[in-house]
Design a protein around this motif. Sequence first.
Motif, PDB file in Angstrom:
ATOM      1  N   VAL A 138      45.789  -8.961 -27.120  1.00  0.00           N
ATOM      2  CA  VAL A 138      45.733  -9.575 -28.443  1.00  0.00           C
ATOM      3  C   VAL A 138      44.480  -9.098 -29.170  1.00  0.00           C
ATOM      4  CG1 VAL A 138      46.976 -11.648 -27.692  1.00  0.00           C
ATOM      5  CG2 VAL A 138      44.474 -11.586 -27.556  1.00  0.00           C
ATOM      6  N   GLY A 139      44.402  -9.377 -30.463  1.00  0.00           N
ATOM      7  CA  GLY A 139      43.187  -9.138 -31.215  1.00  0.00           C
ATOM      8  C   GLY A 139      42.405 -10.424 -31.384  1.00  0.00           C
ATOM      9  N   VAL A 140      41.106 -10.298 -31.549  1.00  0.00           N
ATOM     10  CA  VAL A 140      40.246 -11.449 -31.813  1.00  0.00           C
ATOM     11  C   VAL A 140      39.491 -11.173 -33.104  1.00  0.00           C
ATOM     12  CG1 VAL A 140      38.299 -12.840 -31.028  1.00  0.00           C
ATOM     13  CG2 VAL A 140      40.004 -12.041 -29.385  1.00  0.00           C
ATOM     14  N   GLU A 141      39.516 -12.139 -34.011  1.00  0.00           N
ATOM     15  CA  GLU A 141      38.818 -12.004 -35.285  1.00  0.00           C
ATOM     16  C   GLU A 141      37.797 -13.122 -35.410  1.00  0.00           C
ATOM     17  OE1 GLU A 141      40.402 -12.725 -39.607  1.00  0.00           O
ATOM     18  OE2 GLU A 141      40.851 -10.651 -39.048  1.00  0.00           O
ATOM     19  N   LEU A 142      36.520 -12.750 -35.522  1.00  0.00           N
ATOM     20  CA  LEU A 142      35.434 -13.710 -35.673  1.00  0.00           C
ATOM     21  C   LEU A 142      35.027 -13.801 -37.140  1.00  0.00           C
ATOM     22  CD1 LEU A 142      33.135 -12.620 -32.694  1.00  0.00           C
ATOM     23  CD2 LEU A 142      34.984 -14.328 -32.678  1.00  0.00           C
ATOM     24  N   VAL A 143      34.438 -14.942 -37.493  1.00  0.00           N
ATOM     25  CA  VAL A 143      33.841 -15.116 -38.820  1.00  0.00           C
ATOM     26  C   VAL A 143      32.336 -15.084 -38.613  1.00  0.00           C
ATOM     27  CG1 VAL A 143      33.645 -16.593 -40.847  1.00  0.00           C
ATOM     28  CG2 VAL A 143      35.811 -16.487 -39.574  1.00  0.00           C
TER      29      VAL A 143
ATOM     30  N   ALA B  28      29.192 -27.650 -30.822  1.00  0.00           N
ATOM     31  CA  ALA B  28      30.404 -26.826 -30.725  1.00  0.00           C
ATOM     32  C   ALA B  28      30.979 -26.552 -32.105  1.00  0.00           C
ATOM     33  CB  ALA B  28      31.440 -27.533 -29.856  1.00  0.00           C
ATOM     34  N   ARG B  29      31.601 -25.394 -32.246  1.00  0.00           N
ATOM     35  CA  ARG B  29      32.231 -25.043 -33.516  1.00  0.00           C
ATOM     36  C   ARG B  29      33.302 -23.977 -33.291  1.00  0.00           C
ATOM     37  NH1 ARG B  29      27.811 -22.166 -37.218  1.00  0.00           N
ATOM     38  NH2 ARG B  29      26.579 -23.995 -36.634  1.00  0.00           N
ATOM     39  N   ARG B  30      34.139 -23.828 -34.296  1.00  0.00           N
ATOM     40  CA  ARG B  30      35.119 -22.747 -34.283  1.00  0.00           C
ATOM     41  C   ARG B  30      34.467 -21.496 -34.863  1.00  0.00           C
ATOM     42  NH1 ARG B  30      41.425 -22.969 -36.346  1.00  0.00           N
ATOM     43  NH2 ARG B  30      41.860 -20.727 -36.104  1.00  0.00           N
ATOM     44  N   ILE B  31      34.668 -20.360 -34.172  1.00  0.00           N
ATOM     45  CA  ILE B  31      34.048 -19.118 -34.638  1.00  0.00           C
ATOM     46  C   ILE B  31      35.074 -18.042 -34.979  1.00  0.00           C
ATOM     47  CG2 ILE B  31      31.881 -19.516 -33.438  1.00  0.00           C
ATOM     48  CD1 ILE B  31      32.843 -17.538 -31.270  1.00  0.00           C
ATOM     49  N   GLY B  32      36.352 -18.305 -34.735  1.00  0.00           N
ATOM     50  CA  GLY B  32      37.328 -17.267 -35.044  1.00  0.00           C
ATOM     51  C   GLY B  32      38.719 -17.630 -34.584  1.00  0.00           C
TER      52      GLY B  32
END
Length: 351
Positions: free
Chosen positions: A253-258, A313-317
């Motif tokens: 899969v691909g991973v996309e971070l912000v 904690a947080r969402r990063i992508g």
Amino acid sequence: MDLDFEGWTCPVPLRDTPAITMGHGGGGAMSGELVRHLFLSGYGDAGATGELGDCAVVAAGGARLAFSTDGYVVKPMFFPGGSIGDLAVNGTVNDLAMAGATPLHLSAAFILQEGTPLSEIGRIAEAMGAAARAAGVKLVTGDTKVVDSGSGDGVFVTTAGIGVVPDGVDIRPGRAAPGDAVLVSGDLGVHGVAVMSCREGLEFGTGVRSDTAPLHGLVAAMLATGADVHVLRDPTRGGVSAALNEIARDAGVGVELVERDLPIPGEVADACSLLGLDPLQVANEGKLLAFVPSPSAELVLEAMRAHPYGKNARRIGSCVTEHPGMVVARTALGGSRVISMPIGEQLPRIC
């Protein structure tokens, strides 16, 4: 004599390095090549098959056991926020936790260099005992060897551990799926910078302390939400970059971070800038990455933030179908950049 070239396999890493270099221990591409093309090739059908995660999950007497082993060669042995002793315990506890396991028992083997002060070894043993009590595990067996002065470097520690994986839990790299949210439990790059800050020849003023900590309680809180946690990984050697690239590769899969959402403290960013390092390749010892279905992300984040080791904690992508096997980051300017797998060792002797 006729040679059967078709039956040959390559027994050494693919890169043009006929001998071991420091890069082979860095958790990046060279480490992976060493494992796959030398060790697993040498083991043959006696070695592991399938996915290579932080630990192996094996069946035993109707139960599923997580089993892990790890070596620690930290220099210096004592650093702000910890030592090689608590690092060895927490590191193996966390490898088990990344399979969702409850850690139970650990072993510890020591390679001691002749001339090492007994007081230092005593401090390490006490740190290991304190860390084991805090994690709720027992150190039940071990071994000790001594090498000539100059043949080692103080104390090397190897720990192995076993734990029990609850029924219904299936956490492994190959389960990452498009649509998953990528979460992180807190600030990145802290451990590596803490160790480097007191290394001879590189001392620099910083208040950063190692984040070494046992994470199985945090994982238990995440699983208690009922969310289907797909993947967990503690980004130690090679940092977030290596961990996410391995997951992307294994799951296809691909991973996309912000980029603006990555929690990199100012002190870590400044230290990395000073030393010419990438914070995403710096080791962490008390943080985890999680892949969970996006509809469950806020529920899991709420549980993580209620735990002492996940309060930031947080969402990063996200996990995506595009660019399978690759990790990219969206920049603040609206562009994107590839987050590549580290080749070798940015920071030797960090964990």
